[in-house]
Design a protein around this motif. Structure first.
Motif, PDB file in Angstrom:
ATOM      1  N   ALA A 276       0.841  -1.193   0.000  1.00  0.00           N
ATOM      2  CA  ALA A 276       0.000   0.000   0.000  1.00  0.00           C
ATOM      3  C   ALA A 276       0.877   1.244   0.000  1.00  0.00           C
ATOM      4  N   PRO A 277       0.539   2.280  -0.815  1.00  0.00           N
ATOM      5  CA  PRO A 277       1.346   3.508  -0.818  1.00  0.00           C
ATOM      6  C   PRO A 277       1.412   4.119   0.574  1.00  0.00           C
ATOM      7  N   ALA A 278       2.597   4.458   0.972  1.00  0.00           N
ATOM      8  CA  ALA A 278       2.770   5.031   2.311  1.00  0.00           C
ATOM      9  C   ALA A 278       2.216   6.445   2.350  1.00  0.00           C
ATOM     10  N   PRO A 279       1.472   6.819   3.397  1.00  0.00           N
ATOM     11  CA  PRO A 279       0.955   8.179   3.504  1.00  0.00           C
ATOM     12  C   PRO A 279       2.078   9.166   3.748  1.00  0.00           C
ATOM     13  N   GLU A 280       1.783  10.428   3.554  1.00  0.00           N
ATOM     14  CA  GLU A 280       2.797  11.459   3.768  1.00  0.00           C
ATOM     15  C   GLU A 280       3.295  11.405   5.197  1.00  0.00           C
ATOM     16  N   ILE A 281       4.605  11.468   5.351  1.00  0.00           N
ATOM     17  CA  ILE A 281       5.187  11.305   6.677  1.00  0.00           C
ATOM     18  C   ILE A 281       4.729  12.406   7.629  1.00  0.00           C
ATOM     19  N   ALA A 282       4.492  13.591   7.119  1.00  0.00           N
ATOM     20  CA  ALA A 282       4.072  14.686   7.991  1.00  0.00           C
ATOM     21  C   ALA A 282       2.683  14.441   8.561  1.00  0.00           C
ATOM     22  N   ALA A 283       1.833  13.788   7.782  1.00  0.00           N
ATOM     23  CA  ALA A 283       0.458  13.564   8.236  1.00  0.00           C
ATOM     24  C   ALA A 283       0.337  12.296   9.066  1.00  0.00           C
ATOM     25  N   GLU A 284       1.069  11.231   8.661  1.00  0.00           N
ATOM     26  CA  GLU A 284       0.949   9.941   9.340  1.00  0.00           C
ATOM     27  C   GLU A 284       2.340   9.371   9.588  1.00  0.00           C
ATOM     28  N   PRO A 285       3.096   9.885  10.519  1.00  0.00           N
ATOM     29  CA  PRO A 285       4.474   9.406  10.706  1.00  0.00           C
ATOM     30  C   PRO A 285       4.568   7.948  11.117  1.00  0.00           C
ATOM     31  N   VAL A 286       3.653   7.478  11.960  1.00  0.00           N
ATOM     32  CA  VAL A 286       3.718   6.081  12.408  1.00  0.00           C
ATOM     33  C   VAL A 286       3.445   5.139  11.237  1.00  0.00           C
ATOM     34  N   ALA A 287       2.380   5.410  10.483  1.00  0.00           N
ATOM     35  CA  ALA A 287       2.053   4.564   9.335  1.00  0.00           C
ATOM     36  C   ALA A 287       3.161   4.617   8.288  1.00  0.00           C
ATOM     37  N   TYR A 288       3.755   5.792   8.094  1.00  0.00           N
ATOM     38  CA  TYR A 288       4.839   5.924   7.118  1.00  0.00           C
ATOM     39  C   TYR A 288       6.032   5.066   7.528  1.00  0.00           C
ATOM     40  N   ALA A 289       6.366   5.112   8.813  1.00  0.00           N
ATOM     41  CA  ALA A 289       7.495   4.317   9.307  1.00  0.00           C
ATOM     42  C   ALA A 289       7.218   2.828   9.170  1.00  0.00           C
ATOM     43  N   VAL A 290       5.993   2.403   9.492  1.00  0.00           N
ATOM     44  CA  VAL A 290       5.642   0.983   9.384  1.00  0.00           C
ATOM     45  C   VAL A 290       5.751   0.516   7.951  1.00  0.00           C
ATOM     46  N   ASN A 291       5.193   1.278   7.012  1.00  0.00           N
ATOM     47  CA  ASN A 291       5.245   0.888   5.616  1.00  0.00           C
ATOM     48  C   ASN A 291       6.669   0.856   5.078  1.00  0.00           C
ATOM     49  N   THR A 292       7.503   1.783   5.536  1.00  0.00           N
ATOM     50  CA  THR A 292       8.891   1.804   5.096  1.00  0.00           C
ATOM     51  C   THR A 292       9.634   0.565   5.581  1.00  0.00           C
ATOM     52  N   MET A 293       9.399   0.182   6.841  1.00  0.00           N
ATOM     53  CA  MET A 293      10.029  -1.018   7.366  1.00  0.00           C
ATOM     54  C   MET A 293       9.564  -2.260   6.606  1.00  0.00           C
ATOM     55  N   LEU A 294       8.283  -2.303   6.278  1.00  0.00           N
ATOM     56  CA  LEU A 294       7.767  -3.429   5.501  1.00  0.00           C
ATOM     57  C   LEU A 294       8.421  -3.479   4.126  1.00  0.00           C
ATOM     58  N   LEU A 295       8.573  -2.306   3.495  1.00  0.00           N
ATOM     59  CA  LEU A 295       9.188  -2.244   2.179  1.00  0.00           C
ATOM     60  C   LEU A 295      10.631  -2.741   2.232  1.00  0.00           C
ATOM     61  N   GLN A 296      11.375  -2.325   3.234  1.00  0.00           N
ATOM     62  CA  GLN A 296      12.752  -2.775   3.372  1.00  0.00           C
ATOM     63  C   GLN A 296      12.820  -4.290   3.523  1.00  0.00           C
ATOM     64  N   GLU A 297      11.886  -4.839   4.283  1.00  0.00           N
ATOM     65  CA  GLU A 297      11.867  -6.289   4.483  1.00  0.00           C
ATOM     66  C   GLU A 297      11.568  -7.014   3.175  1.00  0.00           C
ATOM     67  N   VAL A 298      10.600  -6.499   2.412  1.00  0.00           N
ATOM     68  CA  VAL A 298      10.222  -7.130   1.152  1.00  0.00           C
ATOM     69  C   VAL A 298      11.365  -7.060   0.147  1.00  0.00           C
ATOM     70  N   ILE A 299      11.936  -5.861  -0.034  1.00  0.00           N
ATOM     71  CA  ILE A 299      13.005  -5.694  -1.011  1.00  0.00           C
ATOM     72  C   ILE A 299      14.226  -6.525  -0.627  1.00  0.00           C
ATOM     73  N   GLY A 300      14.557  -6.553   0.663  1.00  0.00           N
ATOM     74  CA  GLY A 300      15.703  -7.339   1.104  1.00  0.00           C
ATOM     75  C   GLY A 300      15.545  -8.810   0.785  1.00  0.00           C
ATOM     76  N   LYS A 301      14.342  -9.356   1.044  1.00  0.00           N
ATOM     77  CA  LYS A 301      14.110 -10.770   0.774  1.00  0.00           C
ATOM     78  C   LYS A 301      14.118 -11.061  -0.726  1.00  0.00           C
ATOM     79  N   ARG A 302      13.552 -10.128  -1.516  1.00  0.00           N
ATOM     80  CA  ARG A 302      13.534 -10.343  -2.957  1.00  0.00           C
ATOM     81  C   ARG A 302      14.951 -10.272  -3.545  1.00  0.00           C
ATOM     82  N   LEU A 303      15.755  -9.319  -3.079  1.00  0.00           N
ATOM     83  CA  LEU A 303      17.121  -9.210  -3.577  1.00  0.00           C
ATOM     84  C   LEU A 303      17.937 -10.452  -3.228  1.00  0.00           C
ATOM     85  N   ASN A 304      17.759 -10.972  -2.025  1.00  0.00           N
ATOM     86  CA  ASN A 304      18.466 -12.198  -1.651  1.00  0.00           C
ATOM     87  C   ASN A 304      18.063 -13.363  -2.552  1.00  0.00           C
ATOM     88  N   ALA A 305      16.752 -13.447  -2.837  1.00  0.00           N
ATOM     89  CA  ALA A 305      16.277 -14.522  -3.711  1.00  0.00           C
ATOM     90  C   ALA A 305      16.826 -14.354  -5.124  1.00  0.00           C
TER      91      ALA A 305
END
Length: 390
Positions: A276-305
């Motif tokens: 899901a597109p991450a909301p603007e960090i200024a408006a939703e900092p917690v949701a933005y941080a969560v989505n960013t962490m999820l993205l890092q996890e997904v990309i890291g696993k895909r790159l390893n594969a």
């Protein structure tokens, strides 16, 4: 006793068969319904070498306890020999996870009469520790909902109204009495034991960390604790019902993201919130941080594969100029064989290559998120020349 045998045991001829929900499934629905649904339906496998190691160690201990309970055979020799016969891929970890506790486990059991073993994992002759109890009665549409769990070792207590549970933990985590008291696992075990052993008024639980040969202080549960826990069980069952209902209606189960749990989630690659597109960090900092962490996890696993695939099969090419792998270094560059990235395929003439954006990502969801992160690292839309951006 296996799950299939339990289903046959509780099956009624005039009603639908019961729905047996094991401890892990119920616990996942209290953490994140999407994760629980993905694992339960087989969308996401939930296996690891650590889990396989634990399964093998539990099997060895259970067989040794069974030999003592049924035949009075001491445990030490069996444990020392059988741990060497575990699966070869996990044998070193199994040895390290059990060897420090072998003598102590032997002393625990041989200091008591075999009849003190009330139930144990894989138990036979009425000593099965696979317990189940009806939480919700059967309806026209569904069979009775029955939570179930298998207890490692259940021993007689000091008096007839007491029982003692010993749970083997084979991993690297060090447990405390607070961990035991708050644990979903042991609260469920208490609920099942008080239901199946109505004369029991106190359950004393100890976690034995076999890797360190350490035990937690004993934690005591009462029927009052079990009654309070029943509400949580009902909410877990309701979350499961809603998850399957949402899928039947063409939707998705609820997702409850949190950075610490998403980083360990087996279903993160299938998670709808990960794309899901991450909301603007200024408006939703917690949701933005969560989505960013999820993205890092997904990309890291895909790159390893992708790296593993390239090492085994060679570069990935689409025939239109896109390639992923180790790009041939130019003469002016220092040669590197460990850098993996997307690059222009030299075998396709430049004028025949399909146009694609810079840092092309084939997955449209990841492409959108990649562009969003790229914008966040660069200048903001409102920045002017000379202004610094965060």
């Amino acid at each position: 006793m296996t799950m299939d045998e339990l289903e046959q045991l509780y099956e009624q001829t005039d009603a639908l068969p019961p729905v047996l929900l094991d401890r892990s499934t119920l616990q996942r629905y209290t953490v994140c319904p999407f994760q629980a649904w993905a694992v339960e339906t087989g969308l996401t496998p939930d296996s690891s070498l650590d889990a396989d190691t634990g399964t093998e160690i539990h099997r060895v201990i259970a067989d040794a306890v069974g030999n003592y309970a049924e035949n009075g055979e001491p445990l030490r020799d069996y444990l020392e020999n059988e741990v060497l016969m575990t699966r070869p891929d996990v044998q070193p970890e199994c040895i390290d996870g059990l060897r420090r506790s072998i003598w102590s486990i032997d002393r625990l059991l041989t200091s008591r009469h075999p009849n003190d073993v009330i139930a144990y994992q894989g138990g036979i002759a009425g000593k099965s520790s696979q317990l189940a109890w009806e939480l919700l009665p059967a309806t026209v549409e569904y069979g009775a909902i029955m939570p179930t769990s298998e207890i490692d070792l259940l021993l007689a207590g000091t008096t007839e109204c007491e029982l003692t549970e010993v749970d083997w933990k084979t991993g690297h985590k060090e447990y405390t009495s607070a961990d035991v008291k708050d644990s979903f696992q042991f609260r469920l075990h208490a609920w099942l034991i008080f239901a199946n052993y109505p004369d029991c008024e106190q359950l004393h639980v100890t976690v034995w960390m076999t890797r360190f040969n350490q035990l937690t202080p004993t934690v005591t549960f009462t029927p009052k604790d079990a009654a309070a826990f029943e509400g949580r069980l009902l909410m877990a069952v309701e979350a499961r019902r809603q998850a399957f209902e949402a899928v039947e209606m063409g939707g998705e189960p609820d997702c409850w993201p949190a950075v610490e749990r998403c980083s360990r989630c087996a279903a993160v690659l299938k998670c709808p919130r990960a794309y899901a597109p991450a909301p603007e960090i200024a408006a939703e900092p917690v949701a933005y941080a969560v989505n960013t962490m999820l993205l890092q996890e997904v990309i890291g696993k895909r790159l390893n594969a992708l790296r593993d695939y390239v090492e085994e099969h060679g570069e990935i090419r689409d025939g239109r100029g896109f390639a992923f792998g180790c790009e041939e270094p130019k003469s002016s560059r220092r040669k590197s064989t460990s850098s993996y990235a997307a690059y222009n395929d030299p075998e396709v003439p430049h004028d025949e290559q399909a146009e694609k954006p810079e840092n092309y990502i084939g997955d449209p969801y990841l492409a959108a998120l990649g562009q969003e992160i790229k914008k966040g690292k660069g200048r903001s839309d409102n920045a002017t020349d000379g202004e610094a951006t965060s």
